[in-house]
Scaffold this active site. Structure first.
Site, mmCIF file in Angstrom:
data_model
loop_
_atom_site.group_PDB
_atom_site.id
_atom_site.type_symbol
_atom_site.label_atom_id
_atom_site.label_comp_id
_atom_site.label_asym_id
_atom_site.label_seq_id
_atom_site.Cartn_x
_atom_site.Cartn_y
_atom_site.Cartn_z
ATOM 1 N N CYS A 20 0.835 -1.199 0.000
ATOM 2 C CA CYS A 20 0.000 0.000 0.000
ATOM 3 C C CYS A 20 0.877 1.259 0.000
ATOM 4 O O CYS A 20 1.567 1.517 -0.974
ATOM 5 C CB CYS A 20 -0.984 -0.042 1.173
ATOM 6 S SG CYS A 20 -2.394 1.071 0.957
ATOM 7 N N HIS B 192 -3.600 -5.637 1.163
ATOM 8 C CA HIS B 192 -3.428 -5.937 2.584
ATOM 9 C C HIS B 192 -3.964 -7.339 2.882
ATOM 10 O O HIS B 192 -4.887 -7.817 2.232
ATOM 11 C CB HIS B 192 -4.215 -4.945 3.443
ATOM 12 C CG HIS B 192 -3.637 -3.574 3.473
ATOM 13 N ND1 HIS B 192 -2.458 -3.269 4.101
ATOM 14 C CD2 HIS B 192 -4.105 -2.401 2.968
ATOM 15 C CE1 HIS B 192 -2.212 -1.978 3.977
ATOM 16 N NE2 HIS B 192 -3.191 -1.425 3.289
#
Length: 481
Positions: A330, A427
């Site tokens: 991310c 994630h």
């Protein structure tokens, strides 16, 4: 309303874990139970079934309850972006960024959505177990409170106050809380719990009776320290601070100032073939690291500056020259590219920040936030992947032609030409057992038969057993009205 609330004498007294255990205990009694936290402050967020975001502690509590996480379980989430301001999420959606002073002026208006979410949960379930935030003893924050006694009194929910004996002074914590809060607030407290006891519980009998005598509250139990909590998803980055494992392969991860969704690392710390180390501010990246992970962050450009201030950019280039591997997740992925542009000033002043240049990609921030659960396959191994995306910004460039994964028919992530630097927005990837094994094997690590999700379920059951042994769970749940 069928609800009971666990408040604490301070932060980190174990409220989240107590609520998770009580939710699992109630579920095993055949009750339809749901967790609820009116207000949370955390950069560790989960994507919900209804397409929003809540604190990951509430997602774990939902799991303990046998439910999918929903935005109503945590209607107000504050995600710190700096020491002075936070992004405000209301019922799963970003409504803006507020400085601390502005937050205190605005928060009373948020009682309405809090009560709306609470009403939906109580209508749908036999029982709602509520978690407070911080401590009601912070009386300077009482005006306009929506997290502790302000909520409890407005909603008419009885409170059990938890104190942490592990940090010492639990008698003062509990008796002192009663002394400093308003009598009307104190009247909401029906009892107390003493949490995190180490040693022979009988040695605290006198102290327990003293608390009952001084407060007039009923004691619901003394909860011994529960070491298996370390096997559950971390709620605080500090929970991951101690090196774990003594495996031959070393994984180092960088503790950014605004680190987010760090529980991505939880499955790795349980792999016996790994040594997982947090690199704290001021520390160099260890030369023996085989893999360096740049985790998520709430402030990509801010933490890029933070990273450089620690000298980690120099360490990363040296690590790469030595043949080491790098993984960015991310915000960490965004940092690995050539630049991060924020033309609208979503994370601070508008501008462009030079990236680390380890991936030939560029990122542009835009206000549309991507919140979605995903499934797909790891491009290199073909292993199945599941996880979630929670980010602003889009990343493009030549290295995206070598994607990390195929997610629902689209390429995702990027890989460097030498194959040693990888970035992904995904994630939760290491919770997928097959992928985790394939990825670690590609690094030369010894892998195990760890079934991560099954282990979490086993620990939640053990937590409920632990509370059933040491707490009057039936009496505590009977407080719900």
């Amino acid at each position: 309303m069928p609800a009971v609330m666990i408040q604490g004498t301070g932060s980190d007294v174990g409220k989240s874990l107590l609520v998770a255990g009580l939710c699992r205990a109630a579920r095993r009694r055949g009750l339809s139970v749901a967790p609820f936290k009116p207000q949370n402050m955390s950069n560790n967020a989960a994507v919900t079934a209804d397409g929003g975001e809540i604190g990951r502690a509430q997602a774990l509590q939902a799991r303990a309850s046998g439910l999918e996480p929903l935005t109503d379980m945590n209607p107000v989430l504050l995600k710190p972006e700096s020491d002075h301001g936070s992004q405000v999420i209301v019922q799963g959606r970003r409504v803006g960024t507020l400085r601390a002073r502005d937050w205190f002026e605005r928060k009373p208006a948020l009682m309405a959505p809090v009560l709306e979410s609470f009403a939906r949960l109580t209508a749908a379930h036999d029982l709602v177990i509520v978690e407070g935030a911080g401590s009601p003893a912070e009386v300077n924050l009482r005006r306009g409170d929506i997290a502790n006694m302000g909520f409890a009194r407005t909603a008419g929910v009885p409170v059990v106050l938890a104190g942490d004996i592990d940090r010492g002074g639990v008698i003062a914590q509990l008796v002192g809380t009663q002394a400093v809060i308003d009598p009307e607030d104190a009247a909401m407290i029906a009892g107390f719990l003493v949490n995190k006891f180490r040693g022979d519980v009988r040695l605290f009998d006198e102290g327990y009776r003293l608390i009952e005598a001084r407060t007039g509250w009923r004691g619901y139990g003394v909860v011994p320290f529960f070491p298996e909590a370390a096997l559950l998803p971390a709620e605080d980055a500090l929970d991951l601070g101690r090196p774990t494992g003594q495996g031959a392969l070393t994984v180092a991860w960088l503790a950014f100032s605004r680190v987010a969704n760090f529980d991505d690392l939880d499955p790795l710390k349980q792999e016996p073939g790994l040594t997982v180390r947090m690199v704290r501010p001021g520390q160099p990246i260890p030369a023996e690291a085989d893999l360096v992970i740049l985790p998520g962050t709430k402030s990509t450009r801010g933490d890029l500056a933070f990273l450089r201030a620690q000298g980690w950019d120099v360490d990363l280039r040296a690590h790469h020259r030595r043949g080491g591997r790098v993984l960015g997740i991310c915000g960490g992925y965004q940092m690995l590219g050539r630049s991060v542009a924020d033309p609208e000033g979503l994370e601070g002043a508008p501008g462009v920040t030079e990236g680390l240049g380890l991936l030939d990609v560029e990122t542009v921030m835009h206000p549309d936030k991507r919140l979605t659960r995903v499934a797909g396959r790891h491009r290199a191994s073909g292993a199945e992947l599941t996880g979630y995306e929670i980010h602003i910004g889009a990343t493009e460039g030549p290295d995206c032609a070598r994607p990390f994964a195929e997610i629902e028919g689209r390429p995702e992530g990027a890989t460097s030409a030498d194959g040693r630097v990888v970035g992904s927005y995904l994630h939760g990837m290491f919770g997928a057992d097959g992928f985790r094994r394939a990825f670690l094997e590609s690094l030369g690590a010894a892998t195990s038969d760890l079934a991560y999700d099954a282990r979490v379920e086993t620990v939640l059951d053990a937590l409920a057993d632990h509370l059933e042994t040491h707490v009057d769970v039936a009496g505590l749940l009977a407080l719900a009205r």
